[in-house]
Scaffold this active site. Structure first.
Site, PDB file in Angstrom:
ATOM      1  N   GLN A  17       0.782  -1.248   0.000  1.00  0.00           N
ATOM      2  CA  GLN A  17       0.000   0.000   0.000  1.00  0.00           C
ATOM      3  C   GLN A  17       0.811   1.295   0.000  1.00  0.00           C
ATOM      4  O   GLN A  17       0.488   2.225  -0.743  1.00  0.00           O
ATOM      5  CB  GLN A  17      -0.952   0.008   1.216  1.00  0.00           C
ATOM      6  N   SER A  18       1.847   1.364   0.856  1.00  0.00           N
ATOM      7  CA  SER A  18       2.478   2.678   1.068  1.00  0.00           C
ATOM      8  C   SER A  18       3.097   3.233  -0.217  1.00  0.00           C
ATOM      9  O   SER A  18       2.821   4.381  -0.602  1.00  0.00           O
ATOM     10  CB  SER A  18       3.544   2.579   2.158  1.00  0.00           C
ATOM     11  N   ARG A  38       7.143  -8.742  -9.971  1.00  0.00           N
ATOM     12  CA  ARG A  38       7.815 -10.023 -10.070  1.00  0.00           C
ATOM     13  C   ARG A  38       7.132 -10.896 -11.131  1.00  0.00           C
ATOM     14  O   ARG A  38       5.904 -10.984 -11.146  1.00  0.00           O
ATOM     15  CB  ARG A  38       7.708 -10.738  -8.730  1.00  0.00           C
ATOM     16  N   ASP A  73      11.994 -10.433 -13.768  1.00  0.00           N
ATOM     17  CA  ASP A  73      12.727 -11.075 -12.672  1.00  0.00           C
ATOM     18  C   ASP A  73      14.066 -10.354 -12.551  1.00  0.00           C
ATOM     19  O   ASP A  73      15.000 -10.603 -13.318  1.00  0.00           O
ATOM     20  CB  ASP A  73      12.925 -12.568 -12.948  1.00  0.00           C
ATOM     21  N   THR A  74      14.139  -9.471 -11.575  1.00  0.00           N
ATOM     22  CA  THR A  74      15.328  -8.616 -11.469  1.00  0.00           C
ATOM     23  C   THR A  74      16.500  -9.333 -10.826  1.00  0.00           C
ATOM     24  O   THR A  74      17.572  -8.753 -10.679  1.00  0.00           O
ATOM     25  CB  THR A  74      14.991  -7.350 -10.665  1.00  0.00           C
ATOM     26  N   ALA A  98      11.591  -4.407   1.793  1.00  0.00           N
ATOM     27  CA  ALA A  98      12.164  -4.535   3.125  1.00  0.00           C
ATOM     28  C   ALA A  98      13.578  -3.966   3.094  1.00  0.00           C
ATOM     29  O   ALA A  98      14.228  -3.948   2.033  1.00  0.00           O
ATOM     30  CB  ALA A  98      12.177  -6.004   3.519  1.00  0.00           C
ATOM     31  N   LYS A 136      10.864  -5.171   9.227  1.00  0.00           N
ATOM     32  CA  LYS A 136       9.767  -5.059   8.256  1.00  0.00           C
ATOM     33  C   LYS A 136       8.593  -4.424   8.991  1.00  0.00           C
ATOM     34  O   LYS A 136       8.365  -4.722  10.164  1.00  0.00           O
ATOM     35  CB  LYS A 136       9.349  -6.441   7.765  1.00  0.00           C
ATOM     36  N   TYR A 138       4.373  -3.023   8.763  1.00  0.00           N
ATOM     37  CA  TYR A 138       3.072  -2.815   8.121  1.00  0.00           C
ATOM     38  C   TYR A 138       2.336  -1.683   8.853  1.00  0.00           C
ATOM     39  O   TYR A 138       2.727  -1.267   9.952  1.00  0.00           O
ATOM     40  CB  TYR A 138       2.235  -4.099   8.171  1.00  0.00           C
ATOM     41  N   GLU A 139       1.256  -1.246   8.224  1.00  0.00           N
ATOM     42  CA  GLU A 139       0.431  -0.130   8.720  1.00  0.00           C
ATOM     43  C   GLU A 139       0.344  -0.004  10.250  1.00  0.00           C
ATOM     44  O   GLU A 139       0.723   1.006  10.833  1.00  0.00           O
ATOM     45  CB  GLU A 139      -0.983  -0.293   8.130  1.00  0.00           C
ATOM     46  N   ASP A 168       0.510   3.750   6.045  1.00  0.00           N
ATOM     47  CA  ASP A 168       0.786   3.409   4.645  1.00  0.00           C
ATOM     48  C   ASP A 168       0.488   4.581   3.711  1.00  0.00           C
ATOM     49  O   ASP A 168       1.384   5.174   3.118  1.00  0.00           O
ATOM     50  CB  ASP A 168      -0.055   2.208   4.225  1.00  0.00           C
ATOM     51  N   GLY A 247      -8.207  20.529  19.665  1.00  0.00           N
ATOM     52  CA  GLY A 247      -7.847  21.940  19.735  1.00  0.00           C
ATOM     53  C   GLY A 247      -8.478  22.636  20.930  1.00  0.00           C
ATOM     54  O   GLY A 247      -8.908  22.013  21.887  1.00  0.00           O
ATOM     55  N   GLY A 248      -8.555  23.942  20.839  1.00  0.00           N
ATOM     56  CA  GLY A 248      -9.102  24.714  21.944  1.00  0.00           C
ATOM     57  C   GLY A 248     -10.625  24.769  21.951  1.00  0.00           C
ATOM     58  O   GLY A 248     -11.217  25.437  22.795  1.00  0.00           O
ATOM     59  N   GLN A 249     -11.276  24.097  21.001  1.00  0.00           N
ATOM     60  CA  GLN A 249     -12.737  24.137  20.917  1.00  0.00           C
ATOM     61  C   GLN A 249     -13.277  22.770  21.320  1.00  0.00           C
ATOM     62  O   GLN A 249     -13.195  21.823  20.551  1.00  0.00           O
ATOM     63  CB  GLN A 249     -13.185  24.467  19.479  1.00  0.00           C
TER      64      GLN A 249
END
Ligand code: COA
Length: 415
Positions: A17-18, A38, A73-74, A98, A136, A138-139, A168, A247-249
């Site tokens: 996601q990120s 991949r 495939d790197t 990762a 590693k 996650y969110e 993310d 906040g102030g409210q």
């Protein structure tokens, strides 16, 4: 009409996601985003949380609009050569592997600099340099490590994570800003640079007001807008503040008509100082306007629980939408608690393109969240996410590979 990032080419090495939220935004601003996946399986989210068997999940489609997809495939030498050609011709490489994965692939900063000194390399990692840098993440880990969970929830309950994906998607947004700034700086320096957005840091940035409160607490031992005041006790760290307004409210979530059966029949009500007399009139407590126990914001902070209990007696006689209509006549800040179902049907959000219906060749029509950032000279058209490897041949041929080169790479499982 032109687009803000037209001409910018992104080598999108992101997954989950990120990273994908970041590159999706860049695509919406007009960048050519080439997602490298991949060979065989692609981004793991294509197959996660599937609602239709064999079809790219909504998880994937909603994070990867307006991109092209190639499979590669790197880790194979010839795959790495293709990657090198992409590095030479792209402006930005974005990744959220990762820690160390890019180096293990042989794609070090030195290697990239040698091939293309103008390239910007932008990364999401869970943590920045320090004792957790190899983890590693996650969110929800980021929400916990960035201070959101310890400050979210009710005072007598455990830490709570929020549904907003601040770890993310929040980090993706931060990274996108870093990339655009680096592109701008490159105009004068001619050089690329590394851009890092750690998820812990991005969450902490969004929790900035809680770090403010930590220091207030240490100095004064109390914070008058928190529900712990005046009856409860404060410890030595910022406590969970329930639904109190930061906040102030002072504000609170109050029941509306139908709350017994509808989990979202609630309204957020803010007793803004400027409209206090109007609040008193609406709820039929005109006597509170001049009563010194209620007349000033400081006096009211001592009685917030009974004040909101009295306002709630009024909101419970109205639906959240009726209450909105009445309160808006008096400029009283308030907001209905909207369900995802209600938001999906919101005509204004459809009108502005924040909620869009997209057609997909194997899924059919689905709803997505479009670009929330509106630019008058760079409109966004949301197009569907690519199928796995849909643009492999097209991109390789643009890089100068011939049809027979492509066939050979495919036969060897490189693409
Ligand atoms: N060809 C060949 N290998 C590839 C590849 C490709 N096209 N794309 C990825 N890989 C390899 C990587 O090189 C890595 O190999 P290695 O472990 O031998 O170095 C491997 O695939 C797995 O990558 P990794 O990033 O470790 O995936 P994971 O599924 O194990 O972990 C995360 C997922 C999200 C936990 C991890 O990527 C992470 O911590 N990312 C940074 C923080 C982040 O973005 N988290 C939020 C996700 S929403």
């Amino acid at each position: 009409m032109s687009k803000a990032l037209e001409g910018v080419r992104i080598l999108d090495f992101t997954h989950v996601q990120s990273g994908p939220t970041c590159t999706q935004l860049l695509a919406w601003f007009g960048a050519d985003v080439i997602k490298v996946e991949r060979a065989g399986e692609g981004d793991a989210t294509r197959g996660q949380l599937r609602d239709i068997p064999g079809v790219d999940s909504l998880y994937f489609t909603m994070l990867n609009h307006n991109k092209r997809s190639i499979t590669l495939d790197t880790k194979k030498p010839r795959g790495k050569k293709v990657l090198d050609s992409l590095i030479k011709t792209c402006d930005v490489l974005v990744e959220n592997f990762a820690p160390g994965a890019l180096d293990r692939m042989g794609i070090t900063w030195a290697h990239i600099q040698e091939l293309n000194p103008r390239m910007i390399v932008a990364s999401v990692k869970g943590f920045g340099p320090g004792k957790y840098e190899h983890c590693k993440v996650y969110e929800n880990v980021a929400q916990c490590a960035g201070g959101a969970a310890s400050t979210t929830g009710f005072e007598d309950g455990p830490p709570v994570v929020t549904g907003a994906q601040i770890g993310d998607s929040g980090t993706g947004l931060h990274l996108a800003l870093g990339i655009v700034a680096a592109l701008y700086q490159r105009n004068s320096t001619g050089r690329g640079q590394q851009v890092l957005a750690p998820m812990q840091d991005a969450v902490l940035n969004l929790c900035r007001v809680k770090m403010r409160d930590q220091q207030r607490l240490e100095r004064t031992g109390t914070m008058h807008e928190y529900p712990q005041y005046p009856d409860g006790k404060f410890g030595d760290a910022v406590p969970r503040a329930g639904n109190a307004s930061g906040g102030g409210q002072p504000g609170s979530i109050l029941k509306c008509k139908g709350w017994e059966t509808d989990p979202n029949a609630y309204i957020y009500f803010i007793t803004q100082g400027a409209v206090w007399p109007a609040v008193c009139k609406v709820i039929g407590e005109e006597g509170w306007i001049d009563d010194e126990a209620y007349a000033t914001p400081a006096a009211r902070l001592l009685h917030l629980k009974p004040i909101f209990a009295r306002i709630e007696q009024w909101t419970m006689t109205k639906t959240k939408f009726e209450a909105m209509d009445i309160l808006n006549q008096y400029d009283i800040p308030c907001g209905p608690i909207l369900s995802m179902k209600e938001i999906a049907a919101d005509p204004s959000l459809r009108e502005t393109g924040t909620i869009v219906e997209v057609d997909h060749p194997t899924r059919g029509k689905y709803l997505t969240v479009g670009n929330p950032i509106k630019m008058s000279d760079s409109p966004t058209e949301v197009t569907r996410s690519p199928l796995l490897g849909e643009h492999t041949d097209e991109v390789l041929m643009q890089l100068g590979y011939t049809a027979s080169d492509v066939a050979a790479l495919r036969a060897d499982g490189v693409i």
